[in-house]
Design a protein around this motif. Structure first.
Motif, short mmCIF file in Angstrom:
data_model
loop_
_atom_site.label_atom_id
_atom_site.label_comp_id
_atom_site.label_asym_id
_atom_site.label_seq_id
_atom_site.Cartn_x
_atom_site.Cartn_y
_atom_site.Cartn_z
N ALA A 1 3.54 48.20 30.97
CA ALA A 1 3.54 46.84 31.52
C ALA A 1 3.38 45.80 30.43
O ALA A 1 2.51 45.92 29.56
N ARG B 1 -7.52 50.56 34.31
CA ARG B 1 -6.54 49.51 34.04
C ARG B 1 -5.76 49.80 32.77
O ARG B 1 -4.54 49.67 32.71
N LEU C 1 2.08 42.41 29.04
CA LEU C 1 0.95 41.55 29.35
C LEU C 1 1.33 40.09 29.14
O LEU C 1 1.50 39.34 30.07
N ARG D 1 -1.75 50.47 32.47
CA ARG D 1 -0.90 49.64 31.62
C ARG D 1 -0.21 50.46 30.54
O ARG D 1 0.96 50.24 30.25
N ARG E 1 2.01 44.67 24.79
CA ARG E 1 1.67 45.77 25.68
C ARG E 1 0.45 46.50 25.13
O ARG E 1 0.23 46.52 23.93
#
Length: 179
Positions: free
Chosen positions: A108, A99, A110, A103, A115
């Motif tokens: 990505a 994960r 959050l 990320r 991030r």
């Protein structure tokens, strides 16, 4: 099951299953990290955090994901169920590594513009590295929720221990289709 607190270690699957559970129950999903972590990873003031979480908990139904002791009393006072993720450490660490890599590589967002950064994978400070945090907290969470499930103060709550993906699947099957 209408007001559910989902707890457990980072990377254990709380958010994924919590979202699916909220959908199955037809209730809102709330991730406590999204309230607590303000822009630049700044923590929300405890008084304001408690106020916002209290507002969430006044609804007739919800699924709240997170372990924050500063608001646990508010959540559990209104909850009817605690879903406790208690997967083996090796499973949690593997899931969390993938994960975090995903990320970090995708950038990505959050919550609130925050991030995860790949440089934190190698950091040895649990406050900076989610992997170190999860490793350090694994036994803490296990002990915390095992103890709480036997505590008479929380006897009105139904504790559901999720120790495998199969347990998570069964939980979602019991929750049924969206209402």
């Amino acid at each position: 099951m209408r007001r559910v607190s989902v707890v457990g270690n980072s990377g254990s699957g709380k958010t994924t299953v919590g979202r699916a559970l909220a959908t199955a129950l037809g209730v809102p999903f709330v991730e406590l990290d999204s309230i607590f972590h303000q822009p630049g990873w700044q923590p929300l003031d405890t008084v304001e955090f408690r106020r916002r979480v209290s507002d969430v908990c006044t609804a007739d139904g919800w699924v709240v994901d997170g372990n924050y002791s500063a608001v646990r009393d508010l959540i559990w006072a209104r909850a009817d169920t605690v879903v406790w993720f208690d997967l083996p450490r090796r499973t949690v660490m593997r899931q969390l590594l993938f994960r975090t890599l995903r990320r970090g590589l995708t950038g990505a967002e959050l919550w609130n513009g925050n991030r995860e950064h790949l440089r934190n994978l190698l950091n040895t400070d649990p406050e900076e590295s989610i992997l170190r945090w999860a490793w350090a907290k694994h036994e803490t969470y296990g002990t915390r929720y095992r103890t709480a499930s036997a505590d008479p103060r929380w006897s009105a709550l139904t504790f559901v221990r999720v120790a495998s993906r199969a347990d998570a699947r069964r939980l979602l099957e019991r929750a049924g289709p969206s209402r």
